[in-house]
Design an enzyme around this catalytic site. Structure first.
Site, mmCIF file in Angstrom:
data_model
loop_
_atom_site.group_PDB
_atom_site.id
_atom_site.type_symbol
_atom_site.label_atom_id
_atom_site.label_comp_id
_atom_site.label_asym_id
_atom_site.label_seq_id
_atom_site.Cartn_x
_atom_site.Cartn_y
_atom_site.Cartn_z
ATOM 1 N N CYS A 105 -6.156 -9.010 4.429
ATOM 2 C CA CYS A 105 -7.293 -8.195 4.897
ATOM 3 C C CYS A 105 -8.332 -9.017 5.657
ATOM 4 O O CYS A 105 -8.448 -8.934 6.872
ATOM 5 C CB CYS A 105 -7.945 -7.512 3.695
ATOM 6 S SG CYS A 105 -6.800 -6.577 2.701
ATOM 7 N N THR A 157 -5.164 -0.256 8.203
ATOM 8 C CA THR A 157 -6.485 -0.645 8.704
ATOM 9 C C THR A 157 -6.394 -0.926 10.207
ATOM 10 O O THR A 157 -5.619 -1.780 10.629
ATOM 11 C CB THR A 157 -6.979 -1.914 7.975
ATOM 12 O OG1 THR A 157 -6.924 -1.669 6.570
ATOM 13 C CG2 THR A 157 -8.402 -2.256 8.371
ATOM 14 N N GLY A 198 -8.195 -16.162 2.761
ATOM 15 C CA GLY A 198 -6.808 -15.784 3.084
ATOM 16 C C GLY A 198 -6.557 -14.322 2.768
ATOM 17 O O GLY A 198 -7.489 -13.558 2.514
ATOM 18 N N ASP A 204 11.084 3.440 5.875
ATOM 19 C CA ASP A 204 10.815 2.018 6.151
ATOM 20 C C ASP A 204 11.914 1.470 7.064
ATOM 21 O O ASP A 204 13.077 1.885 6.966
ATOM 22 C CB ASP A 204 10.778 1.203 4.839
ATOM 23 C CG ASP A 204 9.999 -0.105 5.004
ATOM 24 O OD1 ASP A 204 8.873 -0.206 4.496
ATOM 25 O OD2 ASP A 204 10.528 -1.004 5.704
ATOM 26 N N TYR A 215 -3.246 -16.756 -2.201
ATOM 27 C CA TYR A 215 -4.486 -16.669 -1.418
ATOM 28 C C TYR A 215 -5.683 -16.301 -2.277
ATOM 29 O O TYR A 215 -6.836 -16.490 -1.860
ATOM 30 C CB TYR A 215 -4.316 -15.707 -0.246
ATOM 31 C CG TYR A 215 -4.469 -14.237 -0.555
ATOM 32 C CD1 TYR A 215 -3.363 -13.452 -0.830
ATOM 33 C CD2 TYR A 215 -5.707 -13.623 -0.566
ATOM 34 C CE1 TYR A 215 -3.482 -12.104 -1.118
ATOM 35 C CE2 TYR A 215 -5.852 -12.269 -0.867
ATOM 36 C CZ TYR A 215 -4.734 -11.528 -1.140
ATOM 37 O OH TYR A 215 -4.844 -10.192 -1.440
ATOM 38 N N ILE A 247 0.847 -1.206 0.000
ATOM 39 C CA ILE A 247 0.000 0.000 0.000
ATOM 40 C C ILE A 247 0.879 1.251 0.000
ATOM 41 O O ILE A 247 0.666 2.189 -0.759
ATOM 42 C CB ILE A 247 -0.953 -0.016 1.225
ATOM 43 C CG1 ILE A 247 -1.950 -1.170 1.106
ATOM 44 C CG2 ILE A 247 -1.665 1.334 1.360
ATOM 45 C CD1 ILE A 247 -2.881 -1.112 -0.087
ATOM 46 N N LYS A 254 -14.338 1.053 6.567
ATOM 47 C CA LYS A 254 -13.413 0.093 5.936
ATOM 48 C C LYS A 254 -13.669 -1.320 6.466
ATOM 49 O O LYS A 254 -13.762 -2.302 5.733
ATOM 50 C CB LYS A 254 -11.967 0.511 6.222
ATOM 51 C CG LYS A 254 -10.915 -0.543 5.982
ATOM 52 C CD LYS A 254 -10.892 -1.032 4.534
ATOM 53 C CE LYS A 254 -10.009 -2.235 4.396
ATOM 54 N NZ LYS A 254 -8.593 -1.910 4.284
#
Ligand code: SAJ
Length: 463
Positions: free
Chosen positions: A285, A145, A282, A54, A348, A35, A231
């Site tokens: 999310c 999220t 899977g 990062d 997945y 993302i 969401k």
């Protein structure tokens, strides 16, 4: 009482679009994953000066070299190369000066632990890092999220360790990521974004930023907790409906009914949203999103029974496919122990190179523990190591001598399987367990397989 306003935001309301065009907006994106990296790339494409932060040195090095590991995200590699080369994206692992920006966007992972408890450690650490370098007027936007209330109750207070106050001194907002892996750039450029902030000016500025940068029409909601609730509701709706389709699949197997046939027919009704049974749920999310909501609900004294039950139903499907595989092998005179099972597809979901929480892995582990010899063919992992197996180079190679072909992922390539050749390559009498109902049962049977599917069992529909 009028909502509290933020003192002078670095980018005042009404100026984001113009400043972006002038290259006068500085944005830090924290977390350069599936993302964060496209988010950074699209902000840079819109004219922002982007710092990518990062904690993984290899991610920092790859980004600065213009390398992108998400080969299944069309267009992303080109954008990363372009902006790394021009210097409009600069990645760093050092917090010093990394958060001296008009906007800081948090895009770090929020997994759940073994006990299904949300793990917000990455969000907490990111907030601590940002807090140490936070400047007055900066807007901190959480795309990760999280449960409703985590932005206001965890991220905000952690940022206030800077001595600055949320809303009054810095902006606090949520704009949950809403993109489908494998189509991230397309979704970021087309799907409306849900935005909630703790102050009115901050909400306006974030709406302007995403409208100008991504070209989408954001939907402004009351608060960060509302944005996070939207969401999660989207994804839990999906998980619960998948669970319903799985529950019907188990029922229809016993009734000799083809669940896919039923759902396809239901889908002709205007208000039916089709979801399909399979080996399970899977990805990064759905398997975890429900637990963010459950955790906050339990804190509030509510027990979301249906949400929890749906997770249990979906998490049972990998074992159900083990049972179907065992019975299919019995029907060709074999047992799991000593049989060769060729697993077609471990990702997945279709056409992504991602095995995060793939339900196929649980079925493979169980069959291996029962004594099966597993081979793997996944077009996204040809000749590569995946889940401890070396991916075969072709379906034919994996099916050689197989007693059972287990289709775990409905990759597009599997719509064109040469079932006759696969049946000839497989052992004399072989089974085909279709855990995603992706293969035509009659074609599989005609090719010589004993076929079974989820919600179909061994019933080969005869038109
Ligand atoms: N699955 C089923 N039956 C279905 C649909 C999916 O068993 O009818 C399984 C898939 O095989 C997979 C899992 O559920 O294992 C999740 O599938 P998904 O299509 O929801 O894929 P995700 O996890 O990549 O979900 C993302 C989500 N996007 C975000 O969270 C921003 C989800 O909201 C999107 O609806 C989904 O992409 C999408 O539309 O593809």
């Amino acid at each position: 009482m009028a909502p509290e306003k933020t003192e002078q935001l670095m980018v005042p309301p009404g100026t984001a679009a113009r400043r972006l065009k002038q290259g006068a907006v500085k944005i830090t994106v924290v977390g350069l994953g599936r993302i964060g990296l496209p988010t950074a790339a699209l902000f840079a494409e819109a004219g922002a000066k982007v710092t990518g932060f990062d904690v993984d040195p290899s991610v920092v090095a790859d980004t600065n070299a213009g390398r992108c590991k998400f080969v299944d995200e069309p267009g992303l590699g080109d954008l990363v190369r372009k902006h790394a080369k021009s210097g409009t994206i600069k990645a760093t692992g050092s917090p010093e000066g990394a958060f001296d920006s008009d906007f800081v966007v948090i895009c770090v992972p929020t997994p759940v632990d073994q006990g299904k408890t949300p793990d917000y450690s990455a969000v907490r650490h990111a907030s601590e890092d940002i807090g140490r370098g936070l400047r007055r007027g900066t807007v901190v936007i959480t795309e990760s999220t999280v449960g409703p209330g985590i932005v206001e109750g965890l991220i905000g207070p952690t940022l206030e360790s800077s001595g600055l106050r949320a809303t009054h001194d810095f902006g606090l907002a949520a704009c949950p990521e809403r993109s489908d892996p494998g189509r991230i750039l397309r979704d970021m450029r087309s799907l409306p974004r849900i935005i909630g902030a703790t102050g009115p000016e901050c909400a306006s500025v974030v709406v302007e930023l995403y409208r100008a940068a991504l070209g989408v029409e954001p939907i402004r909601v009351t608060s960060p907790r509302t944005a996070n609730a939207v969401k999660l509701t989207e994804n839990i709706f999906r998980d619960v409906n998948i669970a319903l389709s799985n529950e019907f699949a188990l029922l229809f197997e016993g009734l000799g009914i083809d669940a896919k046939e039923v759902i396809d027919a239901c889908a002709t009704k205007y208000n039916f949203v089709p979801h399909y049974p399979g080996i399970g749920v899977g990805g990064p999310c759905l398997p975890s999103n429900s637990y963010y909501m459950i955790a906050e609900a339990l804190k509030a004294g509510d027990i979301p029974y249906l949400v929890r039950m749906a997770r249990e139903i979906n998490d049972r499907m990998p074992e159900h496919v083990v049972e179907l595989t065992s019975e299919a092998l019995n029907r060709v005179g074999k047992t799991v122990r000593g049989s060769k099972v060729a697993v077609f597809g471990v990702a997945y979901k279709p056409d992504v190179k991602d095995v995060q929480l793939t339900p196929v892995e649980r079925t493979m582990k169980r069959l291996s523990a029962m004594g099966a010899e597993i081979s793997v063919y996944d077009p996204m992992y040809r000749g590569e190591e995946v889940l401890g197996y070396r991916g075969s180079k072709s379906a034919l190679e994996a099916s050689r001598g197989a007693d059972c072909i287990l289709l775990g992922t409905a990759h597009s390539e599997f719509k064109e399987l040469d079932l006759v050749s696969l049946s000839k390559a497989a052992s004399a009498k072989a089974a085909l367990v279709d855990a995603r109902n992706a293969v035509d049962p009659e074609a599989a049977t005609a090719a010589g397989f004993v076929y079974c599917g989820v919600g179909r069992a061994f019933r080969v529909p005869t038109r």
